[in-house]
Design an enzyme around this catalytic site. Sequence first.
Site, PDB file in Angstrom:
ATOM      1  N   CYS A  18      -2.396  41.330   2.637  1.00 45.85           N
ATOM      2  CA  CYS A  18      -2.233  42.185   3.817  1.00 45.85           C
ATOM      3  C   CYS A  18      -1.951  41.335   5.045  1.00 45.85           C
ATOM      4  CB  CYS A  18      -3.482  43.034   4.043  1.00 45.85           C
ATOM      5  SG  CYS A  18      -4.917  42.065   4.520  1.00 45.85           S
ATOM      6  N   CYS A  21      -4.147  38.369   5.928  1.00 43.67           N
ATOM      7  CA  CYS A  21      -3.899  37.116   5.171  1.00 43.67           C
ATOM      8  C   CYS A  21      -2.838  36.271   5.870  1.00 43.67           C
ATOM      9  CB  CYS A  21      -3.414  37.432   3.756  1.00 43.67           C
ATOM     10  SG  CYS A  21      -4.576  38.371   2.765  1.00 43.67           S
ATOM     11  N   CYS A  86      14.166   0.577 -20.103  1.00 41.26           N
ATOM     12  CA  CYS A  86      12.787   0.092 -20.193  1.00 41.26           C
ATOM     13  C   CYS A  86      11.878   0.889 -19.252  1.00 41.26           C
ATOM     14  CB  CYS A  86      12.717  -1.395 -19.848  1.00 41.26           C
ATOM     15  SG  CYS A  86      13.192  -1.706 -18.124  1.00 41.26           S
ATOM     16  N   CYS A  89      12.790   1.325 -15.608  1.00 43.07           N
ATOM     17  CA  CYS A  89      13.799   2.344 -15.279  1.00 43.07           C
ATOM     18  C   CYS A  89      13.118   3.689 -14.994  1.00 43.07           C
ATOM     19  CB  CYS A  89      14.790   2.533 -16.437  1.00 43.07           C
ATOM     20  SG  CYS A  89      15.760   1.075 -16.810  1.00 43.07           S
ATOM     21  N   ASP A 501      35.671  36.904  25.623  1.00 44.82           N
ATOM     22  CA  ASP A 501      36.710  35.905  25.891  1.00 44.82           C
ATOM     23  C   ASP A 501      38.044  36.528  25.469  1.00 44.82           C
ATOM     24  OD1 ASP A 501      37.955  33.295  26.184  1.00 44.82           O
ATOM     25  OD2 ASP A 501      37.994  33.253  23.998  1.00 44.82           O
ATOM     26  N   ASP A 700      35.025  32.415  20.802  1.00 44.41           N
ATOM     27  CA  ASP A 700      35.348  31.757  19.529  1.00 44.41           C
ATOM     28  C   ASP A 700      35.615  30.269  19.658  1.00 44.41           C
ATOM     29  OD1 ASP A 700      37.835  31.928  20.872  1.00 44.41           O
ATOM     30  OD2 ASP A 700      38.893  31.818  18.956  1.00 44.41           O
ATOM     31  N   ASP A 704      33.794  28.116  24.926  1.00 54.56           N
ATOM     32  CA  ASP A 704      32.880  29.257  25.093  1.00 54.56           C
ATOM     33  C   ASP A 704      31.424  28.888  24.806  1.00 54.56           C
ATOM     34  OD1 ASP A 704      34.985  31.124  25.611  1.00 54.56           O
ATOM     35  OD2 ASP A 704      35.435  31.159  23.468  1.00 54.56           O
TER      36      ASP A 704
END
Length: 805
Positions: A18, A21, A86, A89, A501, A700, A704
């Site tokens: 809830c 929590c 080995c 690695c 714009d 865009d 701007d």
Amino acid sequence: MSSSSNKEVNLPIAGMTCAACSTRIEKGLKKLEGVEDANVNLALEKASIKYNSDIISEKQFNEKIEALGYSVVSEKAEFDIAGMTCAACSSRIEKVLNKQPGVKSANVNLALETGTVEYNPEQVSVQELIEKVDKIGYQAKLKKDDEASDFREKAIEKQKWKFIAALILSLPLLWTMVGHFEFTSFIYMPDFLMNPWVQLALATPVQFIIGWQFYVGAYKALRNGSANMDVLVALGTSAAYFYSLYLGIQSLGQTHAHHVDLYFETSAIIITLILLGKLFEARAKGRSSEAIKKLMGLQAKTATVLRDGEEMVVEIEEVRKGDVVFVKPGEKVPVDGIILEGHSALDESMLTGESVPVDKTAGDEVIGSTVNKNGFLKVEATKVGRETALAQIVKVVEQAQGSKAPIQRLADKISGIFVPIVIGIAVITFFIWYLWLSPGDFGGALEKVIAVLVIACPCALGLATPTSIMAGSGRAAENGILFKGGEHLELTHLINTVVVDKTGTVTNGKPVLTDVIDAGKMEKSEFLKLVGSAEKSSEHPLAEAIVQGIEGKGIAIDSPEQFEAIPGYGVKAQVGGKAVLIGTRRLMKSNQIDIKSVLPIMEDLESNGKTAMLVAVDGNYMGMIAVADTVKDSSKEAIRRLKDMGLDVIMMTGDNQLTANAIAKEVGIDRTIAEVLPEGKAEEVKKLQQQGKKVAMVGDGINDAPALAVADIGMAIGTGTDIAMEAADITLMRGDLNSIADAILMSKKTIKNIKQNLFWAFGYNTLGIPIAAAGFLAPWLAGAAMAFSSVSVVLNALRLQRVKL
């Protein structure tokens, strides 16, 4: 504090029931040194934490969340690892993987040549883990049978079986309860079901096996000095169970033991109904993140790549940067990349909303998840995994769904103190009934207490805002509108002024040939051929527009024998033995060409926002051509919609006032701010804000970006630059101004939905508690009402997924 040490992490959390929590986890995380901010979303079951990595590590967040009684969910992946020789690695691979952010543990088995990694999928992907292993000289491959564990699906399945078991055990007890009423006395009632010990046998598994989750949750909450829904449920059902057990023991040896008023059915039915509510809620919450699933579903699952001269099909996670990918007709492009060979039309509607396929050829960029319509393409992968455009879109939507809207803070504050207040009300209710209203009737007073505790669960309150934000931002994303956060989704509905714009926003941002006015002294096609040939060698954007426009009319053009660009004037060329001049009035005057009679036509074109150029051949005026940045087809309709919504629309541009006025008039904008330098755009937005206006800036380009950042809400056209999108609060993927109205409409509908949810969530508790305290609500009915409240809030939020834009 260095910016490199400022980090953000998302952690999936299990065990929240809830709003209390989520509030408790949030408070706990915020108390940690080095944590700048923490948001916990109950609906998404996720914590978003901003922190300083120099002071605190992710491991400490996990420890804190677990100390508070919850768990951080992780996924496991198994890999086949080749190239190990080995123990050094395997040890090296382990160390590298364990250092990765989001990796909880990594174990590498040298003998089996396998590795098992437990990781947080929010922070690190399987592909990134593979790349890390490959980088240090080994080859890792995901095991094919490995499935990412969906903890939500497993939790729902577990909850379903718990509910079925509880229902089977509770139905006989419900039967006994129904038999108590006078109007149901005709229903057959087996005598043994009225036996207290039979009822005890049926109720005990429900209370302590199926309902154990409530005791665990209550214990964890109380241990950390707070209370949540589990406390209310555990208190209410335990009171009913243990009081019934007490009465059952008292009735031992009595001849009418069968007629003792027991409350076993109350505790069992309440638990069953709450489990049913939780099951519905979990399923509905799964549906509310449908947008993310839909977006992820767009991705290709496999890719055909060229490796070591061989063509092979690999999982999408195994594609690496620099791979050459083959895309056949009808297939999805698996990753972002650049076309090396081939020509085709691509359906990019999933990204731009544009239904017409876009022609692409060698050198053009392609975006992952778009559909290759007809040609065979060879593509070099430039962005894979989390870097692709689709992955970035998914990330933005997830961030929006996980962020907290300002309206939610009120609900969080209330839920934090709600449970202790309810327990206080329950205690007062008990004493009022037991001492005054029905003196000595312990069972009756207890019934009222149980009803108060059960009806008061704050689940609905915690789900009211995040489910609406998830559904609203998800629906917007499906329509190409990406809100970067819940706060932007909320604030957008307050906008009353929209500043747009001009270039690339209202207009297409690309000049095209609009007018051809020849003097009639030669054939029109010959006139255009001379103009096109003269402009062919020019690199000016207007020259490109002229050449494309003429070639688009099917007229073949030649290269000029001589060419000279005259900056600020125009061009001078020799075509087919003829001297051609194209340019301004000044160019014509300096070459003694008479243009007086055609100047009114030129001025008329310019007053309509067009760039007019005069053409002379062999010293004689031959005609005029005009180029303009054309208005988008949708702009006029979009501006009308914004005005119908009661918004002020202003166009701002660096272009001259004449051109600005012409474009504004064409689309129906009444006010323009022209000849504004890039740095002046932000100042103009501030001036509007000082007048008390709530301003949305739509643009865009790079120029701007400052204005987008200053505005109350910045909207970037998705066909524009990355910088503009970074500075904006909302990205309009489609490049269509109708998306502005859609974004504002979506915000209004989401806020309305949140307010409805909060009204019902508060309403349930405000009305339900006094009704229960007054004795008008049976405990089992309170359980049903409480379960229904959470489900109704989530279902109401899901209505946003059907909003038509």
